[in-house]
Design an enzyme around this catalytic site. Structure first.
Site, short mmCIF file in Angstrom:
data_model
loop_
_atom_site.label_atom_id
_atom_site.label_comp_id
_atom_site.label_asym_id
_atom_site.label_seq_id
_atom_site.Cartn_x
_atom_site.Cartn_y
_atom_site.Cartn_z
N TYR A 1 0.83 -1.21 0.00
CA TYR A 1 0.00 0.00 0.00
C TYR A 1 0.86 1.26 0.00
CZ TYR A 1 -3.21 3.63 1.51
OH TYR A 1 -3.93 4.81 1.59
N LYS B 1 1.21 4.52 -2.76
CA LYS B 1 0.94 5.93 -2.46
C LYS B 1 2.17 6.79 -2.77
CE LYS B 1 -2.48 5.44 -2.52
NZ LYS B 1 -3.66 6.14 -3.09
#
Length: 332
Positions: free
Chosen positions: A201, A205
């Site tokens: 994750y 980002k």
């Protein structure tokens, strides 16, 4: 990679007055916008406010039923709160995990021969059990970066033709946390079990900001100075992104995360303010703000060191572009 902890400018944003509010959104009657993941959470609130101010908004979503339900909900809400507005809301099918359908979705929009003034790349996956997409990319990276990269690049001619225009990529403060050496190990993107879900994750980002900076540089070099592309951290928000984390981090940890979000998380309406600032505020054009990173509410902040690494920005852009070119998803 916890530089934000020691960054006074970061903590100042918590005590500074908001730099933007919803009543500062200008009249958008002549504007056309696409918001990905607009059926819920931040995307829903973003699409709602764009429509409230007159924009023709396309909800780009994977689930047709949920998207149409969101449109009906928006229409009911606007009928009550803004009865003078006749909202222009449409559904656009978009599955960011399948690059060929991403290309088809972009082509479907372009076939309408409409201008495109605002693109909000909002959709995303949170912590998820590692798996590969049919294109051979780790799922979270595929959805949060690769799908949006292809979608944006294919829509870029329309955004350029329609300028002044805006591209907003929803990133996260997590771009600074729990990253491997070098920020992104490109050789592991096709190996789903090579990193922990939290790393998958966080690097996605980071990729959002790297892409924004590389794209802003290319637009400026090509003379497209009125296509403004920026990244945002919306804050820790109570959205659906963490709803399926129990299978990833376990029952107890998931309960702690969800309860914490319930107690201190921002509402989706509050969280959407910064991306609406980047999508609509006149200040973006007046101050020529492009290739920047913003945190709540509409404050610019220097992102983490990996995000500022120009070599890494270029490596990511080339990796993403080459991946699409080899599959003939982008024109030569």
């Amino acid at each position: 990679m916890l530089d934000f902890v020691y960054d006074l400018d970061y903590w100042k944003t918590y005590v500074q007055p908001s730099n933007f509010s919803l009543d500062q959104i200008p009249n958008l009657t002549s504007k056309v916008a696409i918001v990905t993941g607009a059926n819920t959470g931040l995307g829903y609130e973003t699409a709602l406010e764009l429509a409230r101010n007159g924009a023709h908004v396309f909800l780009a979503c994977r689930n047709r039923t949920k998207a149409h339900a969101a449109i009906e909900r928006m229409e009911r809400e606007l009928a009550e709160t803004a009865p003078a507005i006749y909202p222009k809301l449409d559904f656009l099918y978009l599955d960011l995990a399948d690059l060929r359908t991403v290309a088809h979705s972009a082509g479907e929009f372009l076939s309408k021969k409409l201008p495109l003034h605002i693109l909000v790349n909002n959709a995303g996956l949170g912590l998820s059990n590692p798996k590969l997409t049919r294109d051979g990319i780790e799922l979270v990276f595929a959805v949060n970066h690769m799908g949006h990269f292809l979608f944006t690049q294919l829509l870029l001619p329309s955004l350029i033709q329609s300028q002044p225009s805006r591209i907003v990529c929803v990133s996260s403060m997590a771009h600074e946390l729990n990253l491997p050496e070098g920020g992104i190990q490109f050789g592991t993107l096709g190996q789903p079990d090579s990193e922990l879900p939290i790393v998958n994750y966080n690097r996605s980002k980071l990729a959002n900001i790297l892409y924004v900076k590389a794209l802003a540089r290319r637009l400026a070099k090509a003379g497209h100075h009125k296509v403004y592309v920026n990244a945002v951290h919306p804050g820790y928000c109570g959205t659906d992104i963490d709803n399926n984390i129990q299978s990833t981090i376990g029952y107890v940890a998931a309960k702690v995360v969800l309860k914490t979000r319930e107690l201190i998380g921002r509402t989706p309406a509050d969280g959407a303010v910064t991306q609406l600032y980047c999508a609509t505020s006149q200040e973006i054009e007046d101050k020529n703000l492009s290739g920047r990173y913003f945190v709540p509410d509409g404050h610019e902040l220097r992102p983490g060191p990996y995000a500022m690494d120009e070599d890494l920005q270029e490596r990511l852009f080339k990796y993403s572009e080459d991946f699409m070119l080899k599959r003939r998803l982008l024109p030569e």
